[in-house]
Write a protein that holds these residues in place. Sequence first.
Motif, PDB file in Angstrom:
ATOM      1  N   VAL A   1       0.838  -1.197   0.000  1.00  0.00           N
ATOM      2  CA  VAL A   1       0.000   0.000   0.000  1.00  0.00           C
ATOM      3  C   VAL A   1       0.873   1.247   0.000  1.00  0.00           C
ATOM      4  O   VAL A   1       0.660   2.170  -0.804  1.00  0.00           O
ATOM      5  N   GLU A   2       1.878   1.254   0.873  1.00  0.00           N
ATOM      6  CA  GLU A   2       2.761   2.425   0.942  1.00  0.00           C
ATOM      7  C   GLU A   2       3.543   2.602  -0.351  1.00  0.00           C
ATOM      8  O   GLU A   2       3.851   3.716  -0.761  1.00  0.00           O
ATOM      9  N   TRP A   3       3.862   1.490  -0.971  1.00  0.00           N
ATOM     10  CA  TRP A   3       4.625   1.500  -2.227  1.00  0.00           C
ATOM     11  C   TRP A   3       3.823   2.196  -3.338  1.00  0.00           C
ATOM     12  O   TRP A   3       4.337   3.035  -4.052  1.00  0.00           O
ATOM     13  N   LEU A   4       2.553   1.849  -3.460  1.00  0.00           N
ATOM     14  CA  LEU A   4       1.755   2.390  -4.567  1.00  0.00           C
ATOM     15  C   LEU A   4       1.098   3.722  -4.239  1.00  0.00           C
ATOM     16  O   LEU A   4       0.689   4.439  -5.138  1.00  0.00           O
ATOM     17  N   GLU A   5       1.000   4.022  -2.957  1.00  0.00           N
ATOM     18  CA  GLU A   5       0.220   5.194  -2.549  1.00  0.00           C
ATOM     19  C   GLU A   5       0.609   6.489  -3.275  1.00  0.00           C
ATOM     20  O   GLU A   5      -0.267   7.246  -3.686  1.00  0.00           O
TER      21      GLU A   5
END
Lengths: 630, 99
Positions: A488-492
């Motif tokens: 999630v943090e990667w794509l956010e």
Amino acid sequence: MENLIALLVGVPLLGAAVLLCGGRRLDRTGHWLGTLLAAVSFFIGLALFADMLGKSADDRAMHQRLFTWIPVEGFQADIAFQLDQLSMTFVLLISGVGTLIHVYSIGYMEHDERRRRFFGYLNLFVAAMLLLVLADNYLLLYFGWEGVGLASYLLIGFWQHKPSAATAAKKAFLVNRVGDMGLSIAIMIMFTTFGTFAFGPVLASTGEASQGTLTAIGLMLLLAACGKSAQVPLQSWLGDAMEGPTPVSALIHAATMVTAGVYLIVRSADIFNAAPDAQLVVTVVGAVTLLFGAIVGCAKDDIKKALAGSTMSQIGYMILAAGLGPIGYVFAIMHLVTHGFFKAGLFLGAGSVMHGMNDEVDMRKYGGLRKYMPVTFVTFGLGYLAIIGFPGLSGFFSKDKIIEAAFAKGGTEGWILGSVTLLGAAITAYYMTRVMLMTFFGEKRWQNDENGEPPHPHESPRSMTIPMILLAVGSVAAGAYFEFAGFVEWLEPVTGYAHGHPPISAAAVTAATVAVMVIGVGLAYLQYGRRPVPVVAPRGSLLTRAARRDLLQDDFNHAVFVTGGTHVTRSLVYVDHTLVDGVVNGTAAAVGGLSGRLRKLQNGYARTYAVSMFGGTAVLIAATLLMRAV
Amino acid sequence: MNPVNYLYLAALLFTIGAAGVLIRRNAIVVFMCVELMLNACNLAFVTFSRMHGNLDGQIIAFFTMVVAAAEVVVGLAIIVSVFRARHSASVDDASLMKL
């Protein structure tokens, strides 16, 4: 590092060019070259990924501009690439799974005399798909989009000597054209509205456009996504696309092609966020397809078509999640990646089974194969557990998140979408268990092939089993890895993320997901595990028979579009014949009739001509005198 | 004598000639009526010449005579050859130019 981006596309493209133009002298080495170049692309991707991880989250997007493609005043189209976290995810999936499928194809296509050409097409497919996800403007994306369509056409119809394969290829191409039309119209609207079609400016200036324009763009993009991702109403090509060799099916369903639609919607997130009506339509399309594909999957006896129905259904999940907005984008992509692993694994497993069973595809003629194909059984089984969402495996994490996000949509919509996704999960468990039980368990129902040879099921060569094992590892571990490594943090930074708050607690959603899965598995076990499976399919209920015919999608298309189109052309022909030709022919007939009457004046008597001469002269003289007098 | 009387005579001759062309069937008679009309014209021309006191009308009368002589040659030849081919001198029999 930026300069390496073009190589991601360039290397497989070079492979396609060399293999397709190289001629027979490459027949013995061509497959190794194709596989090597796909792998090179993957390793370049890995290098870029490592580089990207070293940067801070907001600073990860890379750009490379090669040259100006169409240099026209006021219309600037560049060959330029953009590699951000979203594209990176796709690059690794496409080139990674693509490479494994290349390796598998070495064994699978070993006896095909056109193997070199096959690898050329595979490279072209991978290159086109990479171009699609790396483009930094919609026009270049469209180029890749068409390239994917072309490659899929070539590969689905690879066994072109079979009329069914040639027809399936044409069908896939034509249905995709409908979607492509949507994409081109969307790009045109974008250009007239924003004056550009580069991702950055378009997505940044959505606030300037009117709601109606954004909804129109969104719906046209959705139409495009429906074509490529086989969503209702443009889903009919997917089942027939099984005519292609099995590695092609794996490539289309896992790494390339069908994921393009999801990518398009997630990439255009800003447009959809600003057009809630379009978003609603996206979720509805996703929900309908997810049930549609699942129901079709339950009725098919052809192992590949059952898996095709399953793909349609799983892509439906992703489209639905993408329609939910920022609470869903990340999970759509997460499910896409996990699905890429287990669906590729399942298809390669199915190919392995067919390889050992004289290319038989009817699951009613399998049975008891687990002892004969242990590696295939285990890898297929792990893929199976992943897709039904067995706790701990990758499908569990990604699908559970989508169901949770669907409930979190809120209001009645949330409840409806949530229930549909739960129902879909139950049906998924049902039909996948059915596939599993009919193929690997139960008694042998093997049939001799047309030469009277009984099948000799055997484990496939290592070039086929190793990709299956690697994909099985991905099917098991990808979900947990994404969950705990911070997908999630990667794509956010690219897609945005908002944490959804479902009306019921997340734990309850998870419990419900597991419960419906168990129900689905149990039902399938009662029907196909406890009782022997008949070799000839029973007639079945009305729904079963409809589902065997893909829920009458072809009949519908035939009735509405083929028959309707025929009627339209016939009536146009009628209008042409009666009205247009009528005016022309009528004029001719009137002139002809009139001259027929006038002809009678020519009776051949000299005195008649003399009278007319005298009469004419008299009239002339009278007129002259009259003019004088006045 | 009043020259207008000659004009009356010319009109009378022309009318007789025209009536003959329209009414008679025999090609020779029709032909003679045509000559009558031509000579009526000649008379009118000569009369006009006299009335206007110049020679223009008389010159045109000569031209008419030359044309009439040529016409007689061609016309009689046609009539004779039609008569030989069809054994008839009736103009109504030679009504072949129709569909």
